[in-house]
Design an enzyme around this catalytic site. Sequence first.
Site, PDB file in Angstrom:
ATOM      1  N   LYS A 176      -8.464  -4.977  -2.974  1.00 54.07           N
ATOM      2  CA  LYS A 176      -7.027  -5.187  -3.165  1.00 54.07           C
ATOM      3  C   LYS A 176      -6.717  -6.687  -3.170  1.00 54.07           C
ATOM      4  O   LYS A 176      -5.816  -7.142  -3.881  1.00 54.07           O
ATOM      5  CB  LYS A 176      -6.232  -4.478  -2.069  1.00 54.07           C
ATOM      6  CG  LYS A 176      -6.241  -2.961  -2.199  1.00 54.07           C
ATOM      7  CD  LYS A 176      -5.330  -2.313  -1.173  1.00 54.07           C
ATOM      8  CE  LYS A 176      -5.303  -0.799  -1.333  1.00 54.07           C
ATOM      9  NZ  LYS A 176      -4.388  -0.141  -0.372  1.00 54.07           N
ATOM     10  N   ASN A 192      -9.072  -0.914   3.883  1.00 48.82           N
ATOM     11  CA  ASN A 192      -9.123  -1.380   2.501  1.00 48.82           C
ATOM     12  C   ASN A 192      -7.947  -2.293   2.153  1.00 48.82           C
ATOM     13  O   ASN A 192      -7.843  -2.769   1.026  1.00 48.82           O
ATOM     14  CB  ASN A 192      -9.199  -0.204   1.519  1.00 48.82           C
ATOM     15  CG  ASN A 192      -7.953   0.659   1.525  1.00 48.82           C
ATOM     16  OD1 ASN A 192      -7.262   0.771   2.534  1.00 48.82           O
ATOM     17  ND2 ASN A 192      -7.671   1.278   0.400  1.00 48.82           N
ATOM     18  N   ASP A 234       0.854  -1.177   0.000  1.00 51.15           N
ATOM     19  CA  ASP A 234       0.000   0.000   0.000  1.00 51.15           C
ATOM     20  C   ASP A 234       0.899   1.239   0.000  1.00 51.15           C
ATOM     21  O   ASP A 234       2.103   1.158   0.283  1.00 51.15           O
ATOM     22  CB  ASP A 234      -0.880  -0.039   1.260  1.00 51.15           C
ATOM     23  CG  ASP A 234      -1.628   1.252   1.498  1.00 51.15           C
ATOM     24  OD1 ASP A 234      -2.312   1.716   0.573  1.00 51.15           O
ATOM     25  OD2 ASP A 234      -1.514   1.807   2.603  1.00 51.15           O
TER      26      ASP A 234
END
Length: 266
Positions: free
Chosen positions: A193, A219, A9
């Site tokens: 994701k 997320n 990320d």
Amino acid sequence: MDLEIVFSDVDGTLLNSEHKMLDGTKYAIQKLHEKDIPFVIISARSPSGIYPILEENGFSCPIICYSGALILDENKNTVYSSGFNREIAEKVISFIEKENFDCCWNLYSGDNWIVKDKSDERVITEENIVKTEAARGSVESLSIDAKIGKILCICNPEKTDEIEDKIKKSFPDLSVVKSFHTMIEIMAPGITKGSAVLELCRLWNIDVKRAAAFGDNFNDVEMLEVVGFPFLMENAPDELKQRFKTITDSNNDEGIYKALVKIGAI
């Protein structure tokens, strides 16, 4: 160890709180490259919100954008693309405006970023963080057959959970997730994701159990759940720390570098 790929990320993970990449992180990426282990950036950001990071730090890699809706290889070729149509986007934005939520909406299609009010301080702040500019417009600014990667709501932090809950209830078929205490991402059904990690591993014939992933927010959960080596950043919300056992140091304290050293990947 037989690590085959690393996913990371961006905000709160790859970058520190000043939106910079630490020296140890750069070193780790270089060492992975020397071992032919792909390093993949996976973010809710658009391509134009990710490429400045690569340019600033002098490397290239595959990227996954819009929390999984778009995958580009290191040469900027599209590997995978998903999204919803303009009609659905119109319904979502109409709902947001009708409910008069304390937020501003942001529409992303391809590498287009459309907002209703460019003077909104929340938009200006986001522009400064991702180092790209939004364009004033509406859903009608896009072609009728446009594919929307995501709608982002930047919210009053005291209202984010309430707004997220109402959007989820009104659009149960869409993928709706909080990515930050002020941000809600709205994507096509099934887009996470985690789904993107599985898709890229399938395309490249990589065992997902030999994949590592780093994340810091809600997320990132699906991604961390599917890989063999999940690492949650120390700066993640306490709720997530109850769910994941492998917690590395924070994004301000070389969490990525330290975790990769610990498992013998670099």
